[in-house]
Design an enzyme around this catalytic site. Structure first.
Site, PDB file in Angstrom:
ATOM      1  CD  GLU A 145      -3.076  -1.032   2.176  1.00 56.07           C
ATOM      2  OE1 GLU A 145      -4.194  -1.531   1.935  1.00 56.07           O
ATOM      3  OE2 GLU A 145      -2.794  -0.480   3.257  1.00 56.07           O
ATOM      4  CD  GLU A 302      -4.302  -5.628   2.280  1.00 52.92           C
ATOM      5  OE1 GLU A 302      -5.084  -4.929   2.961  1.00 52.92           O
ATOM      6  OE2 GLU A 302      -3.075  -5.527   2.323  1.00 52.92           O
TER       7      GLU A 302
END
Length: 656
Positions: A145, A302
């Protein structure tokens, strides 16, 4: 892959080796195919400066391999270990107010720091050399991320990197002065060394400087990704990616520029209950991720089985909700479905974040939902490799998001993403599947292109959109579009500058409304947030304001331009009004029932066609289709009935 992959993020460093064996056995029971490891492994692999230990990771990867589970191997560089920030506190990021952000959370590093890059790249080399040809390796996962917390750093290292980036972009200081409009407020620069990042000021900051700082910051993190990826590719033939954050609350990276650097596109997405319609936002995010993938299948890296831990109210998912969420991603192009995380953490900041294996263990509704999902993904595996059918496009721009929400704008109540979501939500409510594309995309294949709130648009993109209409396309532009060029300089001569000719309108003044003010339109609908003093030049008026600040002024127009048609919407409609307006605008569209509670999406390829019907509502719906429902294993036709909360994936024999 010849099936839909089920995967998860696993953090074995949080558990003892005896738990690893239990976890892998349960992973096999759950049908897990792919496991991401070493995402936050730096302090375990390098517990002290220059001292490396791979024994634990060796054992975990070997255990997964022995059980037929592939590995999505992280580089481990997402957060530096405490010894590194202690030795080199200069790598810590600095906020716009000049204060340092310290360790104790994650991503405590400056994207421009050469010290951080050197240390991170050394770790990547060690990992790549050790595992680059491991038979379990399926995918490389760079960092994690990127830019979630540290995208914008204002330290002196970042300041110098920003100046270097500006030199490359503009070449001459005079060119920068012209681009930033520095004659305003005596901001003209005489030397590159005078330029600072847009740190906190006593007044409104230069908007062009802020947009360029966003561009620079996105490019800096992309450059870091390239550095890690180059090392991996030098030691391995496995594909390389990182997990994007295409979601409503992360906006700092321009993923249109990142996407070409990925071997496969991956995205993280969580339902955001701070939004009015989180499920509709999920659909938009999936369509945008598919756009970044160029229409090809992508990875959901995710999502959550239930509640997250970082929203004000972390809501659990009802039985069946995780399956509906997941199949929405699959319907819109995901061929791999992964979760954060495998086993719910017992400690740390995310201990209350849901997982495939919850704190309460396997005798739980959550675990049974996981098993149900696994069976469903296996049942629909033949869908893998097909692509999504869409003949409508929505234009989306991170640069417009940054610039349209500047510090000084006509209305703080108008936000870019809300307007994009409203357009996409209306189309979704009609059963219209959209591609989400950049402003300079090739638009020729689409029946309709929707341009919501595209405040900033360059000349090339504006010309391409205009040419699309002239060649016979249908266009819808909504208010606050085409206002400035890529320098954030207003296009003079009347709004919406870049689109005046194609829309056949000229706006002389904005007239925003207070958030609680509504205006009545002549077609019986209501407008909000925005009106403008608009004149038609060649367009026909479809609806006008009956009241408000500009009674009698056009609010909706339609213009024939070349061989095509261009619509303009100069106010914000509520959901029902926007959906009905879209019904008029979409050409030759077979509209499906549901009003947004039922999603109907098609995937096709190699002569196969699959119809996804996902019923987020409580009432049963029928859809005309004949074929075979992969979820139930039963034939269907001539009509398919999907109960409230139910799902169906039909291998269609006859198109409705």
């Amino acid at each position: 892959m010849n099936s839909i992959i089920l995967g998860c993020d696993y953090n074995p460093e949080q558990w003892t080796p005896d738990v690893w064996h239990e976890d892998v056995a349960l992973m096999r029971e759950a049908g897990v195919d792919l496991v991401a490891v070493n995402i936050f492994g730096w302090s375990s692999l390098e517990p002290a400066d220059g001292r490396f230990s791979f024994d634990g990771l060796d054992e975990v990867i070997g255990l997964l391999h022995a059980n037929g589970i592939k590995v999505n191997l992280g580089t481990g560089t997402s957060s530096p270990p405490p010894w590194l920030t202690t030795l080199h506190p200069e790598i810590l990021p600095v906020a716009a107010d000049g204060t340092t952000r310290f360790p104790g959370g994650r991503q405590a590093w400056c994207p421009s720091s050469p010290v951080f890059r050197d240390r991170a790249y050394e770790l990547v080399r060690r990992v790549a050399e050790r595992y680059g040809d491991h038979p379990a390796l399926a995918l490389w996962h760079v960092s994690n991320e990127l830019g979630c917390h540290n995208a914008l750093c204002y330290c002196e290292t970042s300041a110098e990197a920003f100046r270097s980036w500006l030199r490359r972009r503009y070449g001459k200081i005079e060119t920068l002065n012209e681009a930033w409009g520095t004659s305003f407020w005596s901001q003209r620069y005489g030397d590159w060394a005078e330029i600072q990042p847009p740190r906190a000021t006593l007044s409104i900051r230069n908007p062009s400087q802020i947009v360029d700082f966003h561009r620079f910051s996105s490019d800096e993190l992309l450059d870091h990704y390239r550095g890690e990826a180059a090392i991996l590719r030098a030691h391995s033939s496995a594909p390389v990616t990182t997990n994007f954050m295409v979601t409503a609350h992360i906006r700092n990276l321009d993923y249109w520029s990142w996407a070409p650097e990925m071997d496969v596109i991956a995205n993280d997405h969580y339902l955001d209950h701070r939004l009015g319609d989180p499920v509709a936002e999920l659909s938009f995010a999936a369509d945008l991720t598919r756009g970044l993938a160029g229409g090809k299948p992508w990875i959901l890296m995710e999502q959550s089985t239930g509640a997250v831990n970082w929203q004000p109210h972390n809501l659990a998912k009802a039985p069946g909700e995780m399956l509906r969420n997941t199949l929405t991603h699959v319907a819109r192009g995901a061929d791999s479905i992964c979760f954060f995380q495998w086993r719910a953490s017992a400690q740390g900041a995310e201990k209350f974040h849901s997982a495939l294996l919850p704190h309460a263990g396997t005798d739980t509704v959550a675990w049974r939902e996981v098993l149900r999902l696994s069976r469903t993904l296996d049942a629909i595996g033949e869908v893998a490799g097909t692509t999504v059918d869409a003949d409508v496009a929505v234009v989306f721009s991170w640069e417009s998001w940054w610039s349209a929400e500047g510090e000084a704008r006509p209305s703080q109540a108008v936000t870019y993403l809300d307007q994009v979501h409203a357009a996409h939500r209306a189309l979704r409510g009609l059963g219209v599947t959209c591609d989400v594309v950049p402003p300079d995309a090739d638009l020729s294949k689409y029946k309709l292109v929707v341009v919501p709130c595209l405040y900033m648009v360059g000349d090339v993109a504006a010309e391409r959109i205009t040419e699309y209409v002239a060649a016979g396309g249908h266009l819808l532009v909504t208010f606050f579009s085409g206002i400035v060029d890529e320098r954030d300089r207003v296009r003079l001569g009347g709004y919406p500058g870049a689109f005046r000719d194609v829309l056949g309108v000229r706006v002389e003044e904005f007239a925003p409304l207070k958030p609680d003010h509504r205006v009545t339109l002549s077609n019986g609908r209501a407008g909000a947030l925005w009106t403008e003093r608009l004149h038609t030049t060649s367009a026909a008026t479809i609806a006008s304001y009956l009241d408000g600040p500009l009674p009698g002024t056009p609010a909706i127009t339609r213009n024939e331009f070349g061989d095509g048609v261009a619509w303009y919407l100069a106010t914000a409609l509520d959901d029902a009004g926007m959906r009905e307006f879209m019904r008029e605008v979409v050409p030759n569209q077979e509209v499906d029932p549901g009003g947004g509670e039922v999603e109907v999406v098609r995937r096709s390829g190699d002569g196969r066609s699959y119809l996804f019907v996902i019923n987020h509502g409580v009432d049963a719906v029928e859809y005309a289709v004949t074929g075979h429902d992969l979820v139930t294993g039963e034939p269907v036709g001539p009509a398919l009935c999907v109960e409230g909360g139910g799902v169906a994936v039909v291998r269609a024999e006859a198109r409705a």
